[in-house]
Design an enzyme around this catalytic site. Structure first.
Site, PDB file in Angstrom:
ATOM      1  N   ARG A  24      42.603  38.195  41.138  1.00 17.83           N
ATOM      2  CA  ARG A  24      43.833  38.958  41.019  1.00 17.83           C
ATOM      3  C   ARG A  24      44.603  38.839  42.328  1.00 17.83           C
ATOM      4  NH1 ARG A  24      45.890  44.280  41.617  1.00 17.83           N
ATOM      5  NH2 ARG A  24      47.104  44.923  39.809  1.00 17.83           N
ATOM      6  N   SER A  57      44.757  44.751  29.550  1.00 15.35           N
ATOM      7  CA  SER A  57      44.675  46.121  30.075  1.00 15.35           C
ATOM      8  C   SER A  57      45.322  47.079  29.094  1.00 15.35           C
ATOM      9  CB  SER A  57      45.416  46.246  31.411  1.00 15.35           C
ATOM     10  OG  SER A  57      44.785  45.500  32.404  1.00 15.35           O
ATOM     11  N   LYS A  81      45.323  49.971  42.702  1.00 14.69           N
ATOM     12  CA  LYS A  81      46.196  49.546  41.619  1.00 14.69           C
ATOM     13  C   LYS A  81      47.358  50.523  41.502  1.00 14.69           C
ATOM     14  CE  LYS A  81      45.514  47.167  37.231  1.00 14.69           C
ATOM     15  NZ  LYS A  81      46.628  47.700  36.423  1.00 14.69           N
TER      16      LYS A  81
END
Ligand code: NI
Lengths: 211, 211
Positions: free
Chosen positions: B43, B112, B141
């Site tokens: 990521r 997600s 996040k």
């Protein structure tokens, strides 16, 4: 529009929603096309992938309506998702030879360059055309390496693929750019930042693309 | 590793270079694998495409060495470029059905989600697994929708594909997450932010993956 041959790079529009100052994006691109733009590059540096994809779907529809090639900046996946005609990558994006491998031979691959060395490398990597610049100082791109018109001419003379000048090209300097013998001019603000977008495109088209 | 069947989602590591505080990225991921991580998601939210691609090449090499699946966050093109095992998309990324079309049926697609509705939609769109969260508040996040453990359990009971919990899972709360019956836990800081990365992974693996 699946072949990368016989592409007219003459009046190459690079999109920038910021310079539109709130005006409708698709309608503005359509005005530019009606003014003579020969190719559109969709460039989004701060959009989420979802936003970029949604915009690309709409721009693809518009480009298809007018049979104008659509090039996606940086994102090969967005280009694949909307079946765009190609991808344009900069020196900070994916290597051109990798882009070519993913896209296959029928899509257009363009590469931003600022030196003859980069231009030769791009050709070797399988690029269909190169962008060369920035030719003049500009606010719309953070990449600030300046390429003189003499350097541009030298690159054009030593490269076999089409050469598109970029960076600060406008109605005042376009003739000096045209005189270098390159194949196209990439424009952002000098079209999309103008009140009358269509008229701005017509004028630039007459000064360059119809040379 | 071309089949998306029999993937072990148990201890699912999501990378974050920031929490490493300067420690070597590949060496840290290797420590996590040696500690029991079963899958790696790469990521990168602020990297250029060139940086992302270079990192992905290295992480792919590492993951292949240990026969661990590699999932790329958001960027389908990066996944294609390095032949990763799949892609994970959030609600702000490309639609899962479009991702599936581009990647084909043999690659892993993860989505997600934060509600049962999103989870059902992801399943319908062809996802192989879903991430559900954030289960606990977290700094790593920006997506801050909180999913309670009861909501997580409800999603798990109504979804046929594997469910991976995410968001603030650590050594203190992992047993409560494990009790919901989900298939895996996605971890960032509770592994990569620890001084002894391998030991942290071993402990979490024992508390969840070996349940
Ligand atoms: Ni076409």
């Amino acid at each position: 529009m699946k072949s990368n041959r016989n592409i007219n790079y003459g009046l190459y529009l690079v999109s920038d929603r910021d310079v539109l100052d709130g005006r409708d994006f698709i309608r503005s691109l359509e005005e530019a096309i009606l003014g003579g733009v020969t190719l559109i590059q969709l460039r989004e540096k701060n959009a989420t992938s979802s936003e970029f994809y949604s915009l690309a779907v709409k721009v693809k529809e518009l480009a298809s309506k007018y049979n104008i090639p659509l090039i996606i900046n940086d994102r090969i996946d967005i280009a694949l998702a909307v079946d765009a005609d190609g991808v344009h990558v900069g020196q900070d994006d994916m290597p051109a030879n990798v882009v070519r491998d993913i896209l296959g031979k029928d899509k257009i691959v363009g590469v931003s360059t600022a030196t003859l060395e980069e231009a030769l490398k791009a050709t070797e990597d399988g690029a269909d055309y190169i962008g060369v610049g920035a030719l003049f100082p500009t606010d719309t791109k953070t990449d600030t390496r300046i390429v003189t018109l003499d350097q541009l001419k030298n690159i054009k003379e030593n490269i076999s693929i089409p050469v598109v000048g970029i960076g600060g090209i406008n109605e005042n300097n376009i003739k000096s750019v045209s005189d270098t013998g390159i194949d196209g001019v990439a424009i952002v603000s000098a079209i999309l930042g103008k009140e009358d977008i269509r008229e701005a495109a017509v004028k630039l088209y007459n000064d360059f693309a119809r040379k």
